[in-house]
Design a protein around this motif. Structure first.
Motif, PDB file in Angstrom:
ATOM      1  N   LEU A 162      28.521  24.262  29.498  1.00  0.00           N
ATOM      2  CA  LEU A 162      29.599  23.552  28.884  1.00  0.00           C
ATOM      3  C   LEU A 162      30.928  24.235  29.175  1.00  0.00           C
ATOM      4  O   LEU A 162      31.376  25.261  28.579  1.00  0.00           O
ATOM      5  N   VAL A 163      31.890  23.525  29.800  1.00  0.00           N
ATOM      6  CA  VAL A 163      33.093  24.156  30.106  1.00  0.00           C
ATOM      7  C   VAL A 163      34.124  23.776  29.198  1.00  0.00           C
ATOM      8  O   VAL A 163      34.190  22.479  28.807  1.00  0.00           O
ATOM      9  N   LEU A 164      34.862  24.693  28.403  1.00  0.00           N
ATOM     10  CA  LEU A 164      35.696  24.628  27.400  1.00  0.00           C
ATOM     11  C   LEU A 164      37.202  24.521  27.796  1.00  0.00           C
ATOM     12  O   LEU A 164      37.716  25.580  27.938  1.00  0.00           O
ATOM     13  N   GLY A 165      37.879  23.410  27.829  1.00  0.00           N
ATOM     14  CA  GLY A 165      39.216  23.379  28.181  1.00  0.00           C
ATOM     15  C   GLY A 165      40.050  24.239  27.107  1.00  0.00           C
ATOM     16  O   GLY A 165      41.259  24.935  27.552  1.00  0.00           O
ATOM     17  N   ALA A 166      39.725  24.156  25.986  1.00  0.00           N
ATOM     18  CA  ALA A 166      40.369  25.006  24.807  1.00  0.00           C
ATOM     19  C   ALA A 166      40.468  26.627  25.307  1.00  0.00           C
ATOM     20  O   ALA A 166      41.397  27.469  24.507  1.00  0.00           O
ATOM     21  N   LEU A 189      36.892  27.604  30.896  1.00  0.00           N
ATOM     22  CA  LEU A 189      35.603  28.616  31.112  1.00  0.00           C
ATOM     23  C   LEU A 189      34.376  28.017  30.154  1.00  0.00           C
ATOM     24  O   LEU A 189      34.615  27.394  29.044  1.00  0.00           O
ATOM     25  N   THR A 190      33.424  28.616  30.527  1.00  0.00           N
ATOM     26  CA  THR A 190      32.101  28.384  29.658  1.00  0.00           C
ATOM     27  C   THR A 190      32.127  29.311  28.551  1.00  0.00           C
ATOM     28  O   THR A 190      33.123  30.251  28.490  1.00  0.00           O
ATOM     29  N   ALA A 191      31.655  29.165  27.367  1.00  0.00           N
ATOM     30  CA  ALA A 191      31.566  30.087  26.427  1.00  0.00           C
ATOM     31  C   ALA A 191      31.246  31.511  26.739  1.00  0.00           C
ATOM     32  O   ALA A 191      31.781  32.490  26.342  1.00  0.00           O
ATOM     33  N   CYS A 221      32.672  23.912  19.256  1.00  0.00           N
ATOM     34  CA  CYS A 221      32.294  22.898  18.106  1.00  0.00           C
ATOM     35  C   CYS A 221      33.162  21.543  18.494  1.00  0.00           C
ATOM     36  O   CYS A 221      32.525  20.772  18.274  1.00  0.00           O
ATOM     37  N   LYS A 222      34.327  21.876  18.873  1.00  0.00           N
ATOM     38  CA  LYS A 222      35.114  20.493  19.198  1.00  0.00           C
ATOM     39  C   LYS A 222      34.638  19.806  20.333  1.00  0.00           C
ATOM     40  O   LYS A 222      34.480  18.776  20.355  1.00  0.00           O
ATOM     41  N   ALA A 223      34.288  20.753  21.425  1.00  0.00           N
ATOM     42  CA  ALA A 223      33.661  20.056  22.595  1.00  0.00           C
ATOM     43  C   ALA A 223      32.535  19.167  22.531  1.00  0.00           C
ATOM     44  O   ALA A 223      31.961  18.511  23.241  1.00  0.00           O
ATOM     45  N   ALA A 224      31.484  19.879  21.413  1.00  0.00           N
ATOM     46  CA  ALA A 224      30.155  19.341  21.305  1.00  0.00           C
ATOM     47  C   ALA A 224      30.111  18.348  20.215  1.00  0.00           C
ATOM     48  O   ALA A 224      29.043  17.750  19.667  1.00  0.00           O
ATOM     49  N   ASP A 225      31.403  17.948  19.593  1.00  0.00           N
ATOM     50  CA  ASP A 225      31.447  16.898  18.569  1.00  0.00           C
ATOM     51  C   ASP A 225      30.778  17.431  17.183  1.00  0.00           C
ATOM     52  O   ASP A 225      29.957  16.817  16.718  1.00  0.00           O
ATOM     53  N   VAL A 226      30.785  18.816  16.774  1.00  0.00           N
ATOM     54  CA  VAL A 226      30.045  19.291  15.622  1.00  0.00           C
ATOM     55  C   VAL A 226      31.000  18.772  14.816  1.00  0.00           C
ATOM     56  O   VAL A 226      32.385  18.866  14.768  1.00  0.00           O
ATOM     57  N   PRO A 227      30.593  18.081  13.731  1.00  0.00           N
ATOM     58  CA  PRO A 227      31.530  17.791  12.514  1.00  0.00           C
ATOM     59  C   PRO A 227      32.201  19.114  12.059  1.00  0.00           C
ATOM     60  O   PRO A 227      31.623  20.212  11.879  1.00  0.00           O
TER      61      PRO A 227
END
Length: 75
Positions: A26-30, A34-36, A54-60
């Motif tokens: 998962l590429v993280l724009g934040a 980069l990936t984690a 968490c934000k990218a994966a819609d974790v509450p």
């Protein structure tokens, strides 16, 4: 957040197998696109990576601090 705490939170939230997949793929724009795993190798703070994941994966939001981890004190 220590790196070991990051991996514990990933495993607790996503499961060990899927956690490894999501941190690898998962590429993280934040964190600069980069990936984690790439962000870790680049020296990015694990807390910053965890929140981006968490934000990218819609974790509450109530689970952003990691399963089994204490939430920060309210100020």
């Amino acid at each position: 957040m220590k790196l070991s705490e990051f991996w514990l939170a990933v495993s607790d939230e996503f499961g060990e197998a899927y956690g490894r997949v999501i941190t690898h793929d998962l590429v993280l724009g934040a964190v600069g696109g980069l990936t984690a795993e790439q962000a870790i190798k680049a020296g990015t703070n694990p807390r910053e990576i965890w929140l981006a994941l968490c934000k990218a994966a819609d974790v509450p939001p109530n689970r952003w601090y990691g399963v089994g981890q204490r939430e920060p004190k309210k100020q």
